[in-house]
Enzyme design. Structure first.
Site, short mmCIF file in Angstrom:
data_model
loop_
_atom_site.label_atom_id
_atom_site.label_comp_id
_atom_site.label_asym_id
_atom_site.label_seq_id
_atom_site.Cartn_x
_atom_site.Cartn_y
_atom_site.Cartn_z
N LEU A 17 -20.09 4.86 6.16
CA LEU A 17 -19.67 4.44 7.51
C LEU A 17 -19.58 2.92 7.66
O LEU A 17 -19.60 2.42 8.78
CB LEU A 17 -20.56 5.06 8.60
CG LEU A 17 -20.58 6.60 8.63
CD1 LEU A 17 -21.47 7.09 9.78
CD2 LEU A 17 -19.18 7.19 8.79
N ALA A 74 -13.77 2.77 -0.76
CA ALA A 74 -13.48 1.46 -1.39
C ALA A 74 -13.24 0.44 -0.30
O ALA A 74 -13.01 0.78 0.86
CB ALA A 74 -12.23 1.56 -2.25
N TYR A 124 -8.72 -7.38 -5.22
CA TYR A 124 -8.61 -5.97 -4.81
C TYR A 124 -7.85 -5.17 -5.89
O TYR A 124 -8.34 -4.17 -6.41
CB TYR A 124 -7.90 -5.87 -3.45
CG TYR A 124 -7.42 -4.49 -3.13
CD1 TYR A 124 -8.31 -3.42 -3.08
CD2 TYR A 124 -6.07 -4.23 -2.88
CE1 TYR A 124 -7.87 -2.14 -2.81
CE2 TYR A 124 -5.61 -2.96 -2.59
CZ TYR A 124 -6.52 -1.91 -2.56
OH TYR A 124 -6.08 -0.64 -2.29
N ASN A 126 2.29 1.49 0.71
CA ASN A 126 1.59 1.20 1.98
C ASN A 126 1.42 2.43 2.85
O ASN A 126 2.38 2.90 3.48
CB ASN A 126 2.36 0.11 2.73
CG ASN A 126 2.15 -1.24 2.08
OD1 ASN A 126 2.47 -1.42 0.90
ND2 ASN A 126 1.61 -2.18 2.81
N1 UDP Z 1 1.45 -8.74 7.58
C1 UDP Z 1 1.90 -9.57 8.59
N2 UDP Z 1 1.22 -9.60 9.77
C2 UDP Z 1 0.09 -8.84 9.99
C3 UDP Z 1 -0.37 -8.00 8.95
C4 UDP Z 1 0.34 -7.99 7.75
O1 UDP Z 1 2.91 -10.27 8.43
O2 UDP Z 1 -0.50 -8.90 11.09
C5 UDP Z 1 2.21 -8.67 6.33
C6 UDP Z 1 1.38 -8.91 5.08
O3 UDP Z 1 1.32 -10.29 4.79
C7 UDP Z 1 2.14 -8.09 4.05
C8 UDP Z 1 2.72 -6.91 4.86
O4 UDP Z 1 2.69 -7.35 6.21
O5 UDP Z 1 3.21 -8.84 3.55
C9 UDP Z 1 1.89 -5.65 4.73
O6 UDP Z 1 0.54 -6.00 4.94
P1 UDP Z 1 -0.61 -4.92 5.12
O7 UDP Z 1 -1.88 -5.69 5.33
O8 UDP Z 1 -0.23 -3.94 6.19
O9 UDP Z 1 -0.64 -4.13 3.75
P2 UDP Z 1 -0.79 -4.62 2.21
O10 UDP Z 1 0.60 -4.70 1.67
O11 UDP Z 1 -1.53 -5.92 2.20
O12 UDP Z 1 -1.58 -3.52 1.58
#
Ligand code: UDP
Length: 323
Positions: free
Chosen positions: A33, A75, A141, A170
């Site tokens: 949690l 994770a 990561y 994603n």
């Molecule tokens: N991103 C953004 N604004 C936000 C959150 C994410 O521009 O508030 C961008 C982030 O830099 C990446 C894409 O959206 O290029 C997807 O990010 P997310 O964190 O959703 O997933 P990730 O690809 O990191 O697993």
């Protein structure tokens, strides 16, 4: 089958548990949690509050669940955070994962299903991104998940542990009951929808100078229930190896914002910010292997349909889970 789901109170694990239960499997959820929510655990599942740092705690959980298969979702999964706190990622994703793997071997668990990620590839040296692409992560990561993939392979060949690892692109969207609620939200779609809900007045675009048509990062968004179905198909006897899970279509950050505007019917102002460290410009899956070998076919391949399910959930639960 009896399935032990680690991280079953988190976003992906909770919805996989729901789908497993609906498909007739018995589910035990193990979750500390730290990120997950108790109320995201399907009431049909047995819940064990995990304390992975305590000696023997994971082994006891595996013994008591006595599973036919383990699905390991637990994770830490934030690219940005991993760039400032790498130790958290290696301790939890590698060291705690290894305890689980040892417990699986000790308890003769037949199958291990692992949540991996496209972040193990790093910026792809070619497209389409098939599973045989060289893996060169550019953030801790992705590195932690790649390390675990390698450990899994050795445990597979030496201990005969049957494993399947899914490299998610994603994950997005929601089921009717369960959705995406992180206490600190960093993901694009929920952050953009917060503006549509009136919770914040603008969203942020991290980087507008990438080598992409509109300068923002491109990702392949995959519906959470489609991800869950792939896991269920992965339980079939004889299925093992590494599989990409994505739709094969890339959408830029700006296109995601446009989809959220269209689905919600609200204005969503955005502010341009610098790049977020660790972000590859473009990650788009080629998931033909999962289609071909597992018989997997996504039900929600279109971004707008994915966003619509997320929007429905966030409107119903604007504060997310109560705990
Ligand atoms: N991103 C953004 N604004 C936000 C959150 C994410 O521009 O508030 C961008 C982030 O830099 C990446 C894409 O959206 O290029 C997807 O990010 P997310 O964190 O959703 O997933 P990730 O690809 O990191 O697993």
């Amino acid at each position: 089958m009896r399935i032990l789901v680690t991280g079953g109170a988190g976003y992906i694990g909770s919805i996989c548990s729901e789908e497993l239960l609906s498909a007739g499997h018995q589910v035990t959820v193990y979750d500390n949690l730290s990120e997950g929510h108790r109320s995201a655990v399907d009431p049909r599942a047995t819940f064990i509050l995990g304390k992975p740092e305590e000696d023997g705690n994971i082994l006891d959980a595996v013994r008591s669940a006595s599973p036919d298969a383990i699905m390991h979702f637990a994770a830490n999964a934030l690219v940005g955070e991993s760039m400032t706190n790498p130790g958290k990622y290696f301790h939890n994703n590698v060291a705690n994962g290894l305890k689980l793997l040892d417990a699986a071997v000790q308890c003769n668990v037949k199958k291990f299903v692992f949540s991996s990620t496209c972040a193990t590839y790093g910026p792809p040296e070619r497209e389409p991104m098939t599973e045989d692409l060289p893996q060169r992560p550019i953030n801790p990561y992705g590195e932690s998940k790649l390390m675990f993939e390698k450990i899994l392979q050795w445990y597979g060949s030496i201990h005969g542990l049957d494993f399947i690892a899914f490299r998610y692109f994603n994950a997005a969207g929601a089921s009717e009951k369960y959705g995406e609620h992180h206490r600190t939200e960093t993901h694009l779609i929920p952050n953009v929808l917060k503006v549509a809900l009136g919770r914040t007045d603008h969203c942020e675009i991290f980087g507008t100078d990438y080598p992409t048509p509109d300068g923002t990062c491109i990702r392949d968004y995959i519906h959470i229930e489609d991800l869950a179905q792939a896991h269920i198909l992965g339980l079939q006897p004889g299925k093992s190896g590494f599989y990409n899970l994505g739709n094969g279509d890339g959408y830029s950050v700006r296109q995601v914002i446009d989809a959220c505007v269209k689905v919600s019917g609200k204005k969503i102002p955005s502010v341009e910010k610098p790049r977020r460290p660790g972000d590859p410009p473009r990650l788009v899956a080629k998931a033909d292997k999962a289609n071909r070998e597992l018989g997997w076919k996504p039900k929600y391949p279109k971004l707008e349909d994915i966003v619509a399910t997320a929007w429905a959930w966030h409107r119903k639960y604007p504060d997310g889970y109560p705990d």
